[in-house]
Design a protein around this motif. Structure first.
Motif, PDB file in Angstrom:
ATOM      1  N   ASN A  88       0.872  -1.137  -0.003  1.00 19.14           N
ATOM      2  CA  ASN A  88      -0.057   0.144   0.098  1.00 19.14           C
ATOM      3  C   ASN A  88       0.879   1.165   0.077  1.00 19.14           C
ATOM      4  OD1 ASN A  88       0.456   0.899   2.954  1.00 19.14           O
ATOM      5  ND2 ASN A  88      -0.324  -1.161   3.116  1.00 19.14           N
ATOM      6  N   GLY A  89       0.403   2.384  -0.164  1.00 18.02           N
ATOM      7  CA  GLY A  89       0.925   3.756  -0.228  1.00 18.02           C
ATOM      8  C   GLY A  89       1.889   4.002   1.133  1.00 18.02           C
ATOM      9  N   THR A  90       1.074   3.576   2.285  1.00 17.52           N
ATOM     10  CA  THR A  90       1.614   3.810   3.427  1.00 17.52           C
ATOM     11  C   THR A  90       3.093   3.209   3.697  1.00 17.52           C
ATOM     12  OG1 THR A  90      -0.351   4.355   4.304  1.00 17.52           O
ATOM     13  CG2 THR A  90       1.284   4.109   5.998  1.00 17.52           C
ATOM     14  N   LEU A 118       5.847   4.440   1.592  1.00 19.65           N
ATOM     15  CA  LEU A 118       6.529   5.734   2.387  1.00 19.65           C
ATOM     16  C   LEU A 118       7.389   5.101   3.590  1.00 19.65           C
ATOM     17  CD1 LEU A 118       3.267   7.919   2.825  1.00 19.65           C
ATOM     18  CD2 LEU A 118       5.394   8.523   1.454  1.00 19.65           C
ATOM     19  N   THR A 137      -1.679  17.534   4.991  1.00 19.61           N
ATOM     20  CA  THR A 137      -1.547  16.384   4.043  1.00 19.61           C
ATOM     21  C   THR A 137      -2.357  15.169   5.003  1.00 19.61           C
ATOM     22  OG1 THR A 137      -0.130  14.464   3.231  1.00 19.61           O
ATOM     23  CG2 THR A 137       0.630  15.405   5.269  1.00 19.61           C
ATOM     24  N   PHE A 138      -2.548  14.207   4.136  1.00 20.53           N
ATOM     25  CA  PHE A 138      -3.012  12.799   4.861  1.00 20.53           C
ATOM     26  C   PHE A 138      -1.891  12.392   5.855  1.00 20.53           C
ATOM     27  CE2 PHE A 138      -3.645   8.047   4.582  1.00 20.53           C
ATOM     28  CZ  PHE A 138      -4.805   8.059   5.219  1.00 20.53           C
ATOM     29  N   ALA A 184      -0.664   9.648   6.813  1.00 20.47           N
ATOM     30  CA  ALA A 184       0.415   8.671   6.492  1.00 20.47           C
ATOM     31  C   ALA A 184       1.860   9.426   6.334  1.00 20.47           C
ATOM     32  CB  ALA A 184       0.038   7.826   5.118  1.00 20.47           C
ATOM     33  N   VAL A 213       4.892  16.258  -0.527  1.00 20.40           N
ATOM     34  CA  VAL A 213       3.637  15.933  -1.015  1.00 20.40           C
ATOM     35  C   VAL A 213       2.903  16.510  -2.200  1.00 20.40           C
ATOM     36  CG1 VAL A 213       1.419  14.938  -0.462  1.00 20.40           C
ATOM     37  CG2 VAL A 213       3.295  14.914   1.511  1.00 20.40           C
ATOM     38  N   ASP A 221       6.007  11.994  -1.912  1.00 22.51           N
ATOM     39  CA  ASP A 221       4.730  11.079  -1.638  1.00 22.51           C
ATOM     40  C   ASP A 221       3.841  11.835  -2.940  1.00 22.51           C
ATOM     41  OD1 ASP A 221       2.295  10.641  -0.971  1.00 22.51           O
ATOM     42  OD2 ASP A 221       2.315  11.231   1.130  1.00 22.51           O
ATOM     43  N   ALA A 244       1.221  10.090  -3.928  1.00 23.30           N
ATOM     44  CA  ALA A 244       0.014   9.218  -3.751  1.00 23.30           C
ATOM     45  C   ALA A 244      -1.321   9.865  -4.435  1.00 23.30           C
ATOM     46  CB  ALA A 244      -0.506   9.104  -2.337  1.00 23.30           C
ATOM     47  N   GLN A 245      -1.025  10.989  -4.564  1.00 20.22           N
ATOM     48  CA  GLN A 245      -2.325  11.852  -5.121  1.00 20.22           C
ATOM     49  C   GLN A 245      -1.960  12.466  -6.698  1.00 20.22           C
ATOM     50  OE1 GLN A 245      -4.003  14.888  -2.439  1.00 20.22           O
ATOM     51  NE2 GLN A 245      -4.134  13.078  -0.912  1.00 20.22           N
ATOM     52  N   SER A 303       0.427   5.242  -4.103  1.00 16.09           N
ATOM     53  CA  SER A 303      -0.733   4.357  -3.644  1.00 16.09           C
ATOM     54  C   SER A 303      -1.611   4.235  -4.745  1.00 16.09           C
ATOM     55  CB  SER A 303      -1.460   5.060  -2.317  1.00 16.09           C
ATOM     56  OG  SER A 303      -2.668   4.230  -2.375  1.00 16.09           O
ATOM     57  N   LYS A 322      -7.638   6.422  -5.891  1.00 19.15           N
ATOM     58  CA  LYS A 322      -6.544   7.275  -6.368  1.00 19.15           C
ATOM     59  C   LYS A 322      -6.601   7.342  -7.975  1.00 19.15           C
ATOM     60  CE  LYS A 322      -5.103   7.566  -2.227  1.00 19.15           C
ATOM     61  NZ  LYS A 322      -4.232   8.117  -1.107  1.00 19.15           N
ATOM     62  N   GLY A 378      -2.715  -1.683  -2.437  1.00 18.66           N
ATOM     63  CA  GLY A 378      -1.434  -1.465  -3.235  1.00 18.66           C
ATOM     64  C   GLY A 378      -0.730  -0.291  -3.395  1.00 18.66           C
TER      65      GLY A 378
HETATM   66  C1  LIG Z   1      -3.609   7.776   0.075  1.00 21.32           C
HETATM   67  C2  LIG Z   1      -2.461   8.350   0.812  1.00 21.32           C
HETATM   68  C3  LIG Z   1      -1.418   7.917   1.121  1.00 21.32           C
HETATM   69  C4  LIG Z   1      -1.568   6.256   1.782  1.00 21.32           C
HETATM   70  O1  LIG Z   1      -2.000   5.318   0.656  1.00 21.32           O
HETATM   71  P1  LIG Z   1      -2.646   3.890   1.080  1.00 21.32           P
HETATM   72  O2  LIG Z   1      -2.450   3.145  -0.084  1.00 21.32           O
HETATM   73  O3  LIG Z   1      -3.845   4.363   1.712  1.00 21.32           O
HETATM   74  O4  LIG Z   1      -1.551   3.609   2.534  1.00 21.32           O
HETATM   75  C5  LIG Z   1      -0.285   8.298   1.680  1.00 21.32           C
HETATM   76  N1  LIG Z   1      -0.148   9.743   1.309  1.00 21.32           N
HETATM   77  C6  LIG Z   1      -1.046  10.403   0.611  1.00 21.32           C
HETATM   78  C7  LIG Z   1      -0.883  12.060   0.440  1.00 21.32           C
HETATM   79  C8  LIG Z   1      -2.354   9.714   0.276  1.00 21.32           C
HETATM   80  O5  LIG Z   1      -3.260  10.463  -0.295  1.00 21.32           O
END
Ligand SMILES: *Cc1c(COP(=O)(O)O)cnc(C)c1O
Length: 379
Positions: free
Chosen positions: A63-65, A68, A89-90, A92, A135, A161, A163-164, A190, A195, A203
């Motif tokens: 996963n995305g976390t 990181l 930010t989120f 994570a 991020v 990061d 993820a977005q 992520s 996403k 994932g």
């Molecule tokens: C979604 C997200 C994550 C974490 O991703 P996961 O796959 O849910 O663990 C980390 N950072 C940001 C900015 C995100 O939006």
């Protein structure tokens, strides 16, 4: 369109239906191979994504976390080392720093792009700073040229990061273009279903041009094991599974179209809102393409929660990303010294995100925008 119809933030079912045959076949074919873990689908997807991004290595993870966390584990950081993260930010991004015994130092963001800048990082740095984690929030790149220059001057690691913002492109002052997530030492993303490139479960992935870091991340993600059952260091278990990789292989060729569809919806919203004094449209930084993971407005703080309620009452999905600055989260109480960051404070009170996804048509954008405008007209 009925006002009670539920309009979701994302339409994953509509997107699936357009590629259903290919997806269903990819899943069933993968099941038939029974190579569920570390199978050929994963390697093939890693190579295809690396090619798309223009990066040497992609390592699929759980996963995305985890991506990181693995990125930070792969760097030679020591307990107490400071890592600068945005306060807006989120969780994570900062969570993994704290989990590894490193010290998250929260920096403010630009009030218009919502992203870290070289100036806000400069204000947060100290002699113990060892890494920074820009991020690319809501789908647009941080202004990376000055950030990378600052990091280079101080010898900091840069973990992006992404993820977005997968698929977004940043243009350097000399005209060179790079995809977000490929500009620092390691990029992370992520594949959470909502996403921009989402799978059908969890994932994530790390990207890097550095052969040594890539190998290190692969080993750490697989129990610190290079040779089977010989463990050189403490790792974790974090894998992208084969079925998710097979799904992502079907979706990756559509990513640019998906991002273009999001951008079209954002253009539509902008056209409705640009004349409205009470509404600030998301600012687009000239050096980045925007892939609109979120379409986030700023409205007067005294009206924001009323607008949320107004839209929800009409069955229109909407959300606040993010209502609480990270330093005010209970989880980070031990690091909170009472210092607040002005842009992060303002944004947490004034932002609201509207539905944005790959299946929006003009009529839907119009309907949602009308509902937003009606709220301000009635007052
Ligand atoms: C979604 C997200 C994550 C974490 O991703 P996961 O796959 O849910 O663990 C980390 N950072 C940001 C900015 C995100 O939006």
């Amino acid at each position: 369109m009925s006002t009670t119809q539920h309009i979701p933030m994302v339409d994953l079912l509509g997107q699936y239906q357009r590629i259903k045959d290919q997806i269903d076949r990819a899943i069933l074919d993968t099941v038939a191979t029974t190579a569920f873990i570390r199978g050929p689908q994963v390697r093939a997807f890693e190579q295809e994504l690396a090619q798309y991004l223009g990066v040497r290595h992609v390592i699929g993870v759980g996963n995305g976390t985890d991506a990181l966390q693995l990125a930070l584990m792969a760097l030679d950081l020591a307990p107490g080392d400071e890592v600068v993260v945005p306060a807006f930010t989120f969780i994570a991004t900062a969570e993994v720093v704290a989990l590894l015994g490193l010290k998250p130092v929260m920096a403010d963001v630009d009030p218009h792009t919502f992203n870290l800048t070289a100036e806000t990082i400069e204000a947060a740095r100290s002699p113990r700073t060892r890494a920074i984690m820009p991020v690319h929030l809501f789908g647009q790149s941080c202004d990376m040229a000055p950030i990378l220059e600052l990091a280079q001057a101080h010898g900091w690691y840069v973990v992006e990061d992404n993820a977005q913002a997968i698929g977004a492109t940043y243009t350097f002052p000399d005209g060179t273009q790079k995809k977000t997530g490929t500009m620092g030492h390691i990029g992370c993303t992520s594949f959470f279903p909502s996403k921009n490139l989402g799978c059908y479960g969890d994932g994530g992935a790390c990207f890097t041009d550095d052969d040594v870091l890539a190998e290190r991340i692969r080993i750490l993600a697989n129990h610190g094991m290079k040779r089977r059952y010989y463990h050189d260091e403490i790792g974790i278990n974090s894998r992208l599974d084969s079925i998710q990789a097979a799904i992502l292989r079907v979706k990756l060729p559509h990513l640019d179209d998906y991002n273009a569809a999001r951008r079209r919806a954002a253009d539509g919203y902008d056209a409705f809102f640009s004349e409205r004094a009470e509404i600030q449209c998301p600012q687009r930084h000239p050096a980045s393409t925007h892939v609109f993971h979120q379409y986030t407005l700023k409205v007067p703080p005294t009206r924001r929660d009323g607008l949320l309620e107004h839209l929800r009452h009409r069955g229109i999905g909407c959300n606040v990303y993010y209502p609480v600055p990270l330093y005010r989260q209970q989880a980070f109480a031990k690091w909170f010294d009472g210092q607040t960051l002005p842009a992060t404070e303002e944004l947490s009170k004034s932002v609201i995100s509207l539905p944005i996804h790959t299946e929006m048509d003009e009529a839907l954008v119009h309907h949602i925008a009308d509902a937003v405008c009606a709220f301000f007209d009635q007052a």
